[in-house]
Each structure stands twice: as structure tokens, then as C-alpha cells.
Design a protein around this motif. Structure first.
Motif, PDB file in Angstrom:
ATOM      1  N   TRP A 147       0.844  -1.191   0.000  1.00  0.00           N
ATOM      2  CA  TRP A 147       0.000   0.000   0.000  1.00  0.00           C
ATOM      3  C   TRP A 147       0.880   1.242   0.000  1.00  0.00           C
ATOM      4  O   TRP A 147       1.984   1.233   0.526  1.00  0.00           O
ATOM      5  CB  TRP A 147      -0.891   0.042   1.244  1.00  0.00           C
ATOM      6  CG  TRP A 147      -1.898  -1.061   1.338  1.00  0.00           C
ATOM      7  CD1 TRP A 147      -1.846  -2.136   2.173  1.00  0.00           C
ATOM      8  CD2 TRP A 147      -3.108  -1.185   0.591  1.00  0.00           C
ATOM      9  NE1 TRP A 147      -2.956  -2.936   1.994  1.00  0.00           N
ATOM     10  CE2 TRP A 147      -3.748  -2.379   1.023  1.00  0.00           C
ATOM     11  CE3 TRP A 147      -3.709  -0.426  -0.405  1.00  0.00           C
ATOM     12  CZ2 TRP A 147      -4.957  -2.821   0.508  1.00  0.00           C
ATOM     13  CZ3 TRP A 147      -4.927  -0.864  -0.924  1.00  0.00           C
ATOM     14  CH2 TRP A 147      -5.535  -2.038  -0.479  1.00  0.00           C
ATOM     15  N   THR A 168      -4.087   3.152  -1.930  1.00  0.00           N
ATOM     16  CA  THR A 168      -3.806   3.917  -0.715  1.00  0.00           C
ATOM     17  C   THR A 168      -4.472   3.254   0.485  1.00  0.00           C
ATOM     18  O   THR A 168      -5.593   2.737   0.380  1.00  0.00           O
ATOM     19  CB  THR A 168      -4.326   5.359  -0.866  1.00  0.00           C
ATOM     20  OG1 THR A 168      -3.689   5.965  -1.988  1.00  0.00           O
ATOM     21  CG2 THR A 168      -4.035   6.181   0.378  1.00  0.00           C
ATOM     22  N   VAL A 169      -3.797   3.271   1.608  1.00  0.00           N
ATOM     23  CA  VAL A 169      -4.343   2.692   2.840  1.00  0.00           C
ATOM     24  C   VAL A 169      -5.688   3.345   3.175  1.00  0.00           C
ATOM     25  O   VAL A 169      -5.782   4.569   3.296  1.00  0.00           O
ATOM     26  CB  VAL A 169      -3.358   2.881   4.012  1.00  0.00           C
ATOM     27  CG1 VAL A 169      -3.961   2.322   5.300  1.00  0.00           C
ATOM     28  CG2 VAL A 169      -2.017   2.216   3.708  1.00  0.00           C
TER      29      VAL A 169
END
Length: 402
Positions: free
Chosen positions: A285, A378-379
Motif C-alpha cells: 500500500w 492507498t491505505v
């Protein structure tokens, strides 16, 4: 038959009689009267002359199954209230305020489920009496878990995080009960999200990382709050306090295959590493993740993260970054590609020596800022603590009180 000896008597100026009684359909009275004495239904004499009182008080909750979740209201028919106390038999009291005209007292908080209360009221002339009521038990109880732990020291990116056992429909009522104070008046906002577990969750974060040394306290005044359909009632309050430690940031360059630890703006570690293999589910990520826990030596198995039977290893110096299974850890089996290529199954791997050095210096709550193109996305805010990947305006919009 004559009336019993009065329980409470007070002095009054000659020629004037003014007594106080708790009356009405919403009051339970412990009257100092015998069964043969007179008096109207629902009232109690505080005197002894057998005459109806010329001052009376009513309470809005009554009986042994009064509805919880309502403020207690005490209303004086004539004159002015001087003081009112509402105490729970198990300890504690409900604070409240008398109205400007002196006729009504209202508790600041609501009556909690399954609680017996005693009401004492005194008027400006000194008359007083007591009443009692018990609220109905909660059919369903909601509970929560808090992070970080009480009296801990955490990194500058650690949010206050509350995960609820049952669904929270009335988010505004719950959020109003969550009081955050800081030692330096840091401003922040609650944001509602779905935890990786699927449960309702609310996090509190500042606009930017915390300042080192900040002391944070949460006073969750939830006792008596109804979370709504399928959620149930809270039957207790919660508190936690934590302190922000040194300003540490771990910068992970996915494309450059290096990791650096910065403390107070200065680089203290520079480590060659290998992250997740790009182009599929094994990629790492990007974005900011927050160190959730330092787990030491653990068994990592690929089937737990949906990667079949790719691996089953005992892994040292394990530092959890997401609920989905992304860690930073020792990965000596990848020594040939450290600093050169990303060839892991999603984690950030490094040598035993470097992993040990990083593990010994990072703190739960430190941000890992991961940049680069070789990532799968993306986290998310609920996958660990990904709130820092949401703009401040968008985060504020997640509050139920916006």
C-alpha cells in the motif's frame, strides 16, 4: 386515627405556613404518614397539621421501570427551589441546573438504564422531602474498545479510536458524549467510519500530527446513551489518557527501495529494503499508515491474507501497519534484492540487523509515510489507522455533528 410524627419539619415565620412535598404522577414518595391519615393521592405532607401543603414539587420519572435516556426534571409549583440532588444508589450523582425563575431543576445528563435514584429537593424557605425511582433495565447493552491504551505514550500519528460492539444508529448522540481535552488545546475532529472488522468506529485526530508532549484525555460520558435500533444502551462511562512521544516519522520509498527513520526532523536510520511485488495483490500500500503494534516474532501464513499457500514463516521484529496484513519486518530470505527491487508479498522487509534497529526505536503511533508508484492503492481509513490519507475538510465532514 391521628397522623404519624412528621419526618421533616422546618421553622417558618409566625403566621406563615409554607411546606414542600414531592407530588404528582411522576413522583414516588416516602411519606411520613400512617395508613389512616388523610391527604390526596400522590402527595405527602411535610408538616404534621394534616393540611394540604401550599408548595409542591413534581418529578418527571416514576416507578420501578421508568424510561431511561431522559434528563431528570424537578418542578416546583410555587416559590423557588434552593437545591436539588439526584443520587444513584450505586454511587455517583446527576449534576443539574435550576432555571432562571427558580421553578425547575434539570439534570445535565440523562438517567441510565437499570439504576435506582433518590431525589432530594429543598425550597428557598427550607422545606424538603425525598422521592425515589428506578429505571428499566436495558434490553441490549452496547460496549466499546478504546485505542490507544490507558496511560501509554504513543507516536505523533496515533488517533483516538473507538470501536463499538453493536451498530450505532444515533451517531450524533454518541459523539456528543465523547469529550476530548488536551494539555495544549489541540483542535481536532471525530470522524465516523467502518472498521476493517465491519463494526462501527469513530476516530479523533488533529488536522496535523500531534505535537510531542501533548497529553490527551477522553471522557466518554456514555452511561444512559441509546445507540439506536440493534445497538442497545451504554450502561457505563469510559475514560482513557495518553501522551504523545517524540516526533518520529518513517519514510518508505517504494520505488527507491529504501526506508528512513526521522526523529525531530533529522534522519537517524537509512535502510535498504524490499517491499511488495508490483502489479498485483502482492504489491504494498501507499499513503500514511500508523504503526499499530510491535509483535515481535510471529507466524505469517499467506492464506490469512488471501494469497493461497505462498508462504508459512516465522518472522522476527514484526511491526503491524494494517489490519489487512501489511507489516515491516525482518526478511533475510530476500537479502539479494534489498535496495534493488520489490519482491515481497506485500510487507516491507529488511535484514535482521536493520529490522532490529528499527524495531528498537519506533513507537506505536509513529507514521509510516509510503510513497511511490509500485503500489496497489492507498491505505483506507479503516484498514488500521488510515485517517491521515483523508483531507482535513473531508475528515471533518465525517463527524455526525457537522
Amino acid at each position: 386515627m391521628s397522623s404519624a410524627r412528621p419526618r421533616i419539619r422546618r421553622s417558618a415565620p409566625a403566621g406563615r405556613r409554607s411546606r414542600i412535598a414531592l407530588t404528582g404522577p411522576a413522583a414516588l414518595l416516602a411519606a411520613a404518614l400512617t395508613a389512616c391519615s388523610g391527604g390526596s393521592s400522590g402527595s405527602a405532607e411535610v408538616g404534621g397539621d394534616g393540611k394540604a401543603p401550599d408548595t409542591s414539587v413534581s418529578v418527571n420519572l416514576t416507578g420501578k421501570a421508568a424510561a431511561p435516556g431522559e434528563p431528570v426534571k424537578v418542578t416546583l409549583a410555587q416559590g423557588k427551589l434552593k437545591a436539588v440532588s439526584v443520587k444513584a444508589d450505586e454511587g455517583g450523582a446527576l449534576a443539574g441546573k435550576i432555571s432562571g425563575d427558580g421553578r425547575t431543576w434539570t439534570s445535565d445528563r440523562v438517567a441510565a438504564p437499570g439504576t435506582a435514584y433518590t431525589v432530594e429537593a429543598t425550597d428557598a424557605d427550607g422545606g424538603s422531602d425525598k422521592a425515589a425511582f428506578t429505571t428499566a433495565e436495558a434490553e441490549k447493552v452496547n460496549k466499546l474498545s478504546l485505542a490507544p491504551g490507558k496511560n501509554t505514550t504513543v507516536g505523533i500519528a496515533q488517533p483516538l479510536s473507538v470501536v463499538f460492539d453493536h451498530p450505532v444508529k444515533d451517531k450524533a448522540a454518541v459523539e456528543k458524549a465523547l469529550k476530548v481535552t488536551t494539555s495544549n488545546d489541540t483542535e481536532g475532529s471525530w470522524g465516523w467510519l467502518q472498521d476493517y472488522s465491519g463494526k462501527d468506529r469513530v476516530d479523533w485526530r488533529p488536522e496535523e500530527y500531534w505535537k510531542p508532549g501533548t497529553k490527551v484525555t477522553l471522557d466518554a460520558q456514555l452511561n444512559g446513551v441509546d445507540t439506536g435500533a440493534d445497538g442497545g444502551w451504554f450502561v457505563r462511562d469510559y475514560t482513557t489518557t495518553f501522551t504523545i512521544g517524540a516526533a518520529q516519522v518513517v519514510k518508505v520509498d517504494l520505488d527507491g527501495h529504501r526506508l528512513a527513520l526521522h526523529r525531530d526532523g533529522k534522519q537517524v536510520l537509512d535502510i535498504p529494503m524490499s517491499a511488495g511485488t508490483p502489479g498485483g495483490e502482492k504489491a504494498s500500500w501507499r499513503g500514511t499508515a500508523v504503526l499499530m503494534s510491535k509483535e515481535g516474532t510471529i507466524n505469517m501464513r499467506s492464506e490469512t491474507v488471501g494469497l493461497g499457500d505462498a508462504y508459512d514463516k516465522m518472522v522476527d521484529y514484526s511491526m503491524r501497519l494494517t489490519w489487512s496484513g501489511m507489516y515491516a519486518h525482518a526478511a533475510p530470505w530476500n537479502a539479494g534484492v534489498f535496495g534493488q527491487a520489490n519482491r515481497s508479498s506485500g510487507c516491507v522487509g529488511m535484514s535482521d540487523a536493520n529490522a532490529s534497529a528499527l524495531y528498537g526505536q519506533v513507537r506505536v503511533g509513529d507514521p509510516f509515510e509510503m510513497t511511490g508508484t509500485e503500489a496497489k492503492g492507498t491505505v483506507a481509513e479503516g484498514n488500521g489507522y488510515g485517517a491521515w490519507n483523508v483531507s482535513w475538510a473531508d475528515w471533518q465532514a465525517k463527524s455526525a455533528l457537522k
